[in-house]
Design an enzyme around this catalytic site. Structure first.
Site, PDB file in Angstrom:
ATOM      1  N   ASP A  18       0.862  -1.177   0.000  1.00 56.03           N
ATOM      2  CA  ASP A  18       0.000   0.000   0.000  1.00 56.03           C
ATOM      3  C   ASP A  18       0.905   1.235   0.000  1.00 56.03           C
ATOM      4  O   ASP A  18       1.667   1.456   0.945  1.00 56.03           O
ATOM      5  CB  ASP A  18      -0.857  -0.049   1.271  1.00 56.03           C
ATOM      6  CG  ASP A  18      -1.758   1.160   1.421  1.00 56.03           C
ATOM      7  OD1 ASP A  18      -1.649   2.115   0.630  1.00 56.03           O
ATOM      8  OD2 ASP A  18      -2.569   1.150   2.358  1.00 56.03           O
ATOM      9  N   ASN A  32      -6.874  12.504 -10.884  1.00 52.21           N
ATOM     10  CA  ASN A  32      -7.563  12.963 -12.101  1.00 52.21           C
ATOM     11  C   ASN A  32      -7.387  14.481 -12.168  1.00 52.21           C
ATOM     12  O   ASN A  32      -6.919  15.093 -11.210  1.00 52.21           O
ATOM     13  CB  ASN A  32      -9.028  12.544 -12.106  1.00 52.21           C
ATOM     14  CG  ASN A  32      -9.773  13.088 -10.900  1.00 52.21           C
ATOM     15  OD1 ASN A  32      -9.838  14.302 -10.684  1.00 52.21           O
ATOM     16  ND2 ASN A  32     -10.301  12.198 -10.072  1.00 52.21           N
ATOM     17  N   VAL A  41      -6.129   4.403  -5.932  1.00 53.03           N
ATOM     18  CA  VAL A  41      -5.016   4.880  -5.110  1.00 53.03           C
ATOM     19  C   VAL A  41      -5.238   6.333  -4.668  1.00 53.03           C
ATOM     20  O   VAL A  41      -4.834   6.732  -3.570  1.00 53.03           O
ATOM     21  CB  VAL A  41      -3.672   4.664  -5.860  1.00 53.03           C
ATOM     22  CG1 VAL A  41      -3.503   5.605  -7.021  1.00 53.03           C
ATOM     23  CG2 VAL A  41      -2.508   4.765  -4.900  1.00 53.03           C
ATOM     24  N   ASP A  42      -5.909   7.117  -5.504  1.00 52.48           N
ATOM     25  CA  ASP A  42      -6.236   8.516  -5.189  1.00 52.48           C
ATOM     26  C   ASP A  42      -7.070   8.575  -3.907  1.00 52.48           C
ATOM     27  O   ASP A  42      -6.740   9.318  -2.962  1.00 52.48           O
ATOM     28  CB  ASP A  42      -7.021   9.090  -6.392  1.00 52.48           C
ATOM     29  CG  ASP A  42      -7.133  10.596  -6.385  1.00 52.48           C
ATOM     30  OD1 ASP A  42      -6.548  11.242  -5.497  1.00 52.48           O
ATOM     31  OD2 ASP A  42      -7.823  11.130  -7.280  1.00 52.48           O
ATOM     32  N   THR A 131      -3.178   2.102 -14.797  1.00 53.83           N
ATOM     33  CA  THR A 131      -3.507   0.688 -15.077  1.00 53.83           C
ATOM     34  C   THR A 131      -4.699   0.172 -14.270  1.00 53.83           C
ATOM     35  O   THR A 131      -5.023  -1.006 -14.336  1.00 53.83           O
ATOM     36  CB  THR A 131      -2.294  -0.240 -14.848  1.00 53.83           C
ATOM     37  OG1 THR A 131      -1.932  -0.221 -13.470  1.00 53.83           O
ATOM     38  CG2 THR A 131      -1.113   0.175 -15.699  1.00 53.83           C
ATOM     39  N   GLY A 132      -5.361   1.069 -13.514  1.00 53.62           N
ATOM     40  CA  GLY A 132      -6.568   0.679 -12.793  1.00 53.62           C
ATOM     41  C   GLY A 132      -7.787   1.144 -13.564  1.00 53.62           C
ATOM     42  O   GLY A 132      -8.059   0.664 -14.666  1.00 53.62           O
TER      43      GLY A 132
END
Ligand code: ADP
Length: 189
Positions: A18, A32, A41-42, A131-132
């Site tokens: 993590d 974004n 992750v944001d 990549t998510g």
């Protein structure tokens, strides 16, 4: 399988876990363009870091492409996180490869590293950008990420330590495979 490469006196290292727990000087957020938080992750970074991060982001003036256009990066403080800075970057949404996605992903890595150097960070941790939710194919993304960091370290000889923090064992295995030929090069350079 390769876990690290050495370039220009610096090291690029892989790990799994993590990113919010990283004790590096900076951690990179796959944000974004609004910089107002999101999922993945944001969301994890803002939850762990607390409201100070989004409050600082809100002060960044928004242009026609948001506070941070795709491929760019901005640094803020890190609130309650162990890191000193969060470097917010915006990777491209994968739209099939014809919309400069590869160049934009490389720019996201490069500009994040530039912010880290400006802030005199000796260590910086990256998630696997795009990549998510943004669906960038992971093999391609790993190759671009590793090449962008390797080239940056060769040119700037900083930051001393760059970590790629992969959330899943599957993603780590992909990055290890991509790093293998680069590790061979780094032994002979
Ligand atoms: P993007 O919108 O750029 O695709 P995501 O956050 O959806 O960003 O996904 C990017 C990567 O970050 C994915 O591989 C996801 O599994 C990973 N991820 C999610 N949470 C964490 C975390 N806490 N630490 C490290 N990586 C994470």
């Amino acid at each position: 399988m390769a876990r690290e490469i050495r370039v220009g006196g610096c090291v690029l290292r892989l790990s799994q876990g993590d990113i919010t727990a990283c004790r590096t000087d900076a951690i990179v957020n796959a944000a974004n363009s609004t910089l107002m938080g999101g999922g993945g992750v944001d969301g994890a970074i803002h939850r762990a870091g607390g409201p100070a991060i989004v409050e600082e982001c809100a002060k960044i003036p928004a242009g026609p492409h948001g506070r941070c256009p795709t491929g760019e990066a901005v640094a803020t403080g890190a609130g309650r996180l162990a890191a000193r800075f969060v470097i917010h970057t915006v990777g491209p949404v994968w739209r099939g490869g014809g919309k400069s996605e590869e160049e934009l992903l490389a720019s996201a890595y490069r500009n994040s590293l530039l912010r880290a150097v400006e802030k005199k960070c000796a260590s910086v941790a990256f998630p696997s950008i795009s990549t998510g939710a943004y669906r960038f194919p992971i093999e391609k993304a790993a190759r671009i990420a590793a090449a962008a960091v390797k080239d940056f370290l060769a040119e700037h000889r900083a930051p001393r330590e760059v970590l790629f923090v992969l959330f899943s064992a599957e993603d780590l295995a992909v990055y290890e495979r991509i790093l293998e030929p680069l590790a061979q090069d780094s032994l002979t350079e």
